[in-house]
Design an enzyme around this catalytic site. Structure first.
Site, short mmCIF file in Angstrom:
data_model
loop_
_atom_site.label_atom_id
_atom_site.label_comp_id
_atom_site.label_asym_id
_atom_site.label_seq_id
_atom_site.Cartn_x
_atom_site.Cartn_y
_atom_site.Cartn_z
N HIS A 1 33.08 42.03 43.08
CA HIS A 1 33.32 40.76 42.40
C HIS A 1 32.10 40.29 41.63
O HIS A 1 30.96 40.60 41.98
CB HIS A 1 33.70 39.69 43.43
CG HIS A 1 35.17 39.61 43.71
ND1 HIS A 1 35.91 38.48 43.52
CD2 HIS A 1 36.03 40.55 44.18
CE1 HIS A 1 37.17 38.71 43.85
NE2 HIS A 1 37.27 39.97 44.25
N GLU B 1 41.02 41.32 38.01
CA GLU B 1 41.35 39.89 37.94
C GLU B 1 40.50 39.23 36.86
O GLU B 1 39.33 39.56 36.68
CB GLU B 1 41.07 39.18 39.28
CG GLU B 1 41.83 39.74 40.46
CD GLU B 1 40.99 40.69 41.30
OE1 GLU B 1 39.76 40.81 41.04
OE2 GLU B 1 41.56 41.34 42.18
#
Length: 321
Positions: free
Chosen positions: A38, A107
């Site tokens: 991330h 994402e």
């Protein structure tokens, strides 16, 4: 027999802590460890997002048995697929063959940082298909020049490459993505314990022995109320589902989207508290659906060391028993 994994969640822990938890997970007896990749946490209360690949390199040196995996890296925007191939080859060499490259279509939360916008899902799937082709050729030892719809590669070659290559596991959510990626991949990743996913993967790939790897959030604590509060504070974003979670651009968006999610809503969907039987039941749903591997996510950085001790003494024996 199912294999049980531990999640090194970069959104909730710093790099030094993650390395320590990886060593603890191996000592506790987990079969494998997966690491998220991330640039942002889901919620600001999680508070972390170290670089997964540097951390994986360190993890490879404090462990010797446990398998390692990204869960998952997105090779379509933040990273060019040729660079992902180089990173995967290096971690495979450092870990003496224990690494699997887990990839997915990503994402918005993490990929928007490079300023290229966020394409619709069909375009992301096209990009992921091209990326897998490039990564596979480079890991196979080819000198690669490539001109595609989404990516170009100019005279790339991996100079340090493991002889056995690197297995590729790809995240899927339904029949369309399985038909696109099963022929190009060695293993399946999914977050829902749905038998249809495993059955379709086997039918499309023609390989019933492929690993099928799931993941499950839990919030173990001796105090159930404390566990529910921690899960609500840090993991209520999970209620949105992946079709929503892939689109929101930052922690503020997730905070707004989940402002009406109640603690009891979280507790209805995530095992919270000291009940080992409830965790075993939730994990077993993946095995019942045909998954071979399940990684648990223990929610909350502050709880990890206590959880690893519990996993060694109680949870893993219960799962294997």
């Amino acid at each position: 027999m199912s294999r049980y994994g531990y999640t090194l969640m970069t959104e909730q822990s710093g790099p030094r802590e993650l390395v320590r938890y990886a060593a603890g997970a191996e000592k506790a007896g987990f079969d494998f460890a997966v690491m998220s990749d991330h640039y942002f946490p889901w919620l600001a209360t999680q508070g972390h997002a170290p670089y997964a690949w540097s951390t994986l390199g360190a993890v490879s040196q404090v462990t010797s048995r446990i398998d390692l995996m990204t869960y998952v890296t997105c090779p379509i925007m933040r990273y060019h697929p040729a660079v992902v191939a180089q990173k995967a080859a290096t971690v495979q060499l450092l870990s003496d063959g224990r690494f699997t490259l887990g990839i997915g279509a990503g994402e918005n939360l993490n990929e928007h940082v490079v300023g290229r916008g966020w394409p619709p899902v069909n375009t992301r799937h096209e990009m992921l298909g091209e990326a897998i082709d490039i990564i596979t050729r480079l890991l196979g030892g080819d000198d690669v020049t490539y001109r595609g719809r989404h990516f170009n590669v100019d005279s790339a070659r991996l100079w340090d490459r493991p002889d056995g290559g690197v297995p590729i596991a790809t995240a899927v959510s339904g029949e369309q993505s399985i038909r696109l990626f099963a022929p190009k991949s060695d293993a399946m990743i999914a977050v829902e314990p749905t038998a249809e996913l495993a059955e379709t993967w086997d039918a499309v790939s023609g390989r019933t022995a492929d690993r099928k790897i799931g993941q499950l959030p839990i919030c173990w604590d001796r105090d159930r109320d404390k566990a529910i509060a921690r899960a609500h504070d840090q993991f209520r974003w999970f209620a949105g589902g992946w079709k929503v979670n892939a689109e929101l651009p930052g922690p503020a968006g997730f905070a707004g989207a989940t402002q009406f999610v109640r603690p009891e809503d979280v507790a209805d969907n995530i095992p919270c508290g000291p009940d080992t039987d409830a965790i075993v039941e939730a994990v077993s749903a993946f095995a019942d659906a045909g998954f071979t591997d399940v990684a648990v996510v223990q929610i909350g950085d502050e709880s990890q060391l206590d959880f690893l001790s519990y996993a060694e003494s109680e949870l893993l024996p219960a799962l294997r028993g």
